[in-house]
Motif scaffolding. Structure first.
Motif, mmCIF file in Angstrom:
data_model
loop_
_atom_site.group_PDB
_atom_site.id
_atom_site.type_symbol
_atom_site.label_atom_id
_atom_site.label_comp_id
_atom_site.label_asym_id
_atom_site.label_seq_id
_atom_site.Cartn_x
_atom_site.Cartn_y
_atom_site.Cartn_z
ATOM 1 N N LEU A 112 81.378 34.235 60.687
ATOM 2 C CA LEU A 112 82.246 33.875 59.516
ATOM 3 C C LEU A 112 81.138 34.278 58.222
ATOM 4 O O LEU A 112 80.175 33.691 58.237
ATOM 5 C CB LEU A 112 82.628 32.564 59.521
ATOM 6 N N GLU A 113 81.644 35.136 57.640
ATOM 7 C CA GLU A 113 80.668 35.662 56.189
ATOM 8 C C GLU A 113 81.421 34.641 55.036
ATOM 9 O O GLU A 113 82.451 35.292 54.690
ATOM 10 C CB GLU A 113 80.779 37.104 56.147
ATOM 11 N N ILE A 114 80.509 34.023 54.474
ATOM 12 C CA ILE A 114 81.104 33.410 53.340
ATOM 13 C C ILE A 114 81.123 34.508 52.029
ATOM 14 O O ILE A 114 79.984 34.880 51.746
ATOM 15 C CB ILE A 114 80.201 32.045 52.634
ATOM 16 N N LYS A 115 82.257 34.747 51.327
ATOM 17 C CA LYS A 115 81.939 35.477 50.342
ATOM 18 C C LYS A 115 81.569 34.998 48.975
ATOM 19 O O LYS A 115 81.639 33.575 49.071
ATOM 20 C CB LYS A 115 83.815 36.306 50.117
ATOM 21 N N PRO A 116 80.773 35.802 48.217
ATOM 22 C CA PRO A 116 80.510 34.991 47.092
ATOM 23 C C PRO A 116 81.336 34.521 45.963
ATOM 24 O O PRO A 116 81.577 35.149 44.747
ATOM 25 C CB PRO A 116 79.400 36.119 46.415
ATOM 26 N N PHE A 149 83.503 38.988 66.860
ATOM 27 C CA PHE A 149 83.810 39.748 65.737
ATOM 28 C C PHE A 149 83.569 38.997 64.510
ATOM 29 O O PHE A 149 82.907 37.916 64.351
ATOM 30 C CB PHE A 149 85.583 39.931 65.785
ATOM 31 N N GLU A 150 83.287 39.744 63.348
ATOM 32 C CA GLU A 150 82.924 39.393 62.058
ATOM 33 C C GLU A 150 84.096 39.253 61.131
ATOM 34 O O GLU A 150 85.227 39.924 61.440
ATOM 35 C CB GLU A 150 81.922 40.187 61.504
ATOM 36 N N PHE A 151 84.168 38.154 60.323
ATOM 37 C CA PHE A 151 85.591 38.013 59.283
ATOM 38 C C PHE A 151 84.758 37.460 57.849
ATOM 39 O O PHE A 151 83.611 36.519 57.964
ATOM 40 C CB PHE A 151 86.679 37.269 59.855
ATOM 41 N N ASP A 152 85.380 37.753 56.944
ATOM 42 C CA ASP A 152 85.137 37.146 55.510
ATOM 43 C C ASP A 152 86.087 36.051 55.094
ATOM 44 O O ASP A 152 87.380 36.198 55.224
ATOM 45 C CB ASP A 152 85.221 38.620 54.555
ATOM 46 N N VAL A 153 85.338 35.115 54.495
ATOM 47 C CA VAL A 153 86.155 34.245 54.030
ATOM 48 C C VAL A 153 85.894 33.836 52.366
ATOM 49 O O VAL A 153 84.797 33.662 52.074
ATOM 50 C CB VAL A 153 85.786 32.771 54.960
ATOM 51 N N ALA A 190 82.511 43.389 66.081
ATOM 52 C CA ALA A 190 83.473 44.165 65.551
ATOM 53 C C ALA A 190 83.882 43.476 64.228
ATOM 54 O O ALA A 190 83.884 42.680 63.896
ATOM 55 C CB ALA A 190 84.756 43.847 66.372
ATOM 56 N N HIS A 191 83.388 44.475 63.025
ATOM 57 C CA HIS A 191 83.503 44.238 61.826
ATOM 58 C C HIS A 191 84.678 43.941 60.918
ATOM 59 O O HIS A 191 85.382 45.116 61.173
ATOM 60 C CB HIS A 191 82.496 45.296 61.068
ATOM 61 N N ARG A 192 84.925 42.988 60.787
ATOM 62 C CA ARG A 192 86.310 42.526 59.945
ATOM 63 C C ARG A 192 87.591 42.607 61.107
ATOM 64 O O ARG A 192 88.411 42.840 60.890
ATOM 65 C CB ARG A 192 86.740 43.481 58.719
HETATM 66 MG MG MG Z 1 81.822 40.915 56.046
#
Ligand code: MG
Ligand code: G3P
Length: 247
Positions: A111-115, A36-40, A9-11
């Protein structure tokens, strides 16, 4: 073998509830998703927050950049009202809240690390704080940390060498082989735009799992599974059959 790849599940279930909130992660669970995926990203006081953009405007009642704010400012914001009145008062979670939710519900998490664009010092703190967060006792047993920012991903790997990594790319035509291999990434996470069966085959032959974003069409997901794709990110986990969600 299933007709479908793993459904992530995206975000969260972001077509049903405001993205990157506990409400969206709960919705994902309610419809049967197991991942699920989430952005950090990081704020000025070193707190890790769950958010996609590097400004507050689109998904909260705040405005502008958050790199100079503290978490006491962030927790005052409404992160649900933009989506619908039902979700008024939803808050921006801290990364540890999202990890703890996945742990408690026995869900897998990406967990996706934002740039992070907050400068060198904040980028260093982001990696340090993340290493502490994933070393906690309330983290999911299935965890992948990914990033388009391969420099941050490498720094995170140096700080947390045992966590599985996803090498994020916009398009499969970008070079992935050398960097992902050198880092020992578990997976390549390519965008679906322009992705071919051949690309997927090359990634699989090189030993990587392949998780593709963002796929909101059930038939397209089925086709991707036939190409050997491991997982897909979707805003619409509710459209998939229960046996696919259970993977
Ligand atoms: Mg993402
Ligand atoms: O991690 C997969 C996907 O979320 C990458 O793109 O912009 O939605 O974070 P984005």
């Amino acid at each position: 073998m299933s007709d479908f790849p793993r459904i992530i599940a995206h975000r969260g279930a972001s077509s049903l509830a405001p993205e990157n909130t506990i409400a969206a992660f709960s919705k994902a669970m309610e419809v049967g998703a197991r991942w699920f995926e989430f952005d950090v990203d990081i704020v000025g006081d070193g707190s890790l927050i769950v958010i996609h953009d590097d400004t507050l405007d689109r998904t909260t009642t705040g405005t502008g950049s958050y790199y100079r704010l503290g978490f006491s400012d962030i927790r005052r914001l409404d992160a649900g009202r933009w989506f619908s009145d039902t979700y008024r008062f939803e808050r921006i979670p801290e990364a540890a809240d999202a990890l703890e939710f996945a742990h408690a519900q026995q869900m897998g998490a990406n967990l996706e690390i934002k740039p992070c664009a907050g400068g060198e010092r904040l980028r260093e703190r982001l990696v340090e704080s993340l290493a502490v967060a994933v070393a906690g006792s309330k983290v999911p047993s299935r965890l992948i940390v990914s990033s388009f920012d391969h420099e941050l991903l490498a720094a995170f790997h140096a700080a947390s060498p045992n966590v599985a990594l996803g090498w994020l790319i916009e398009r499969a035509c970008e070079e992935w082989r050398e960097g992902a291999t050198a880092l020992g990434a578990r997976a390549i996470h390519p965008g679906v735009e322009g992705l071919s069966r051949r690309d997927v085959q090359a990634m699989r032959d090189a030993g990587f799992e392949v998780n593709v974003w963002t796929v909101n069409d059930v038939e397209q997901a089925r086709e991707l599974a036939s190409w050997g794709v491991t997982g897909i990110f979707t805003d619409r986990p509710q459209d998939f059959p229960a046996d696919a969600l259970a993977l």
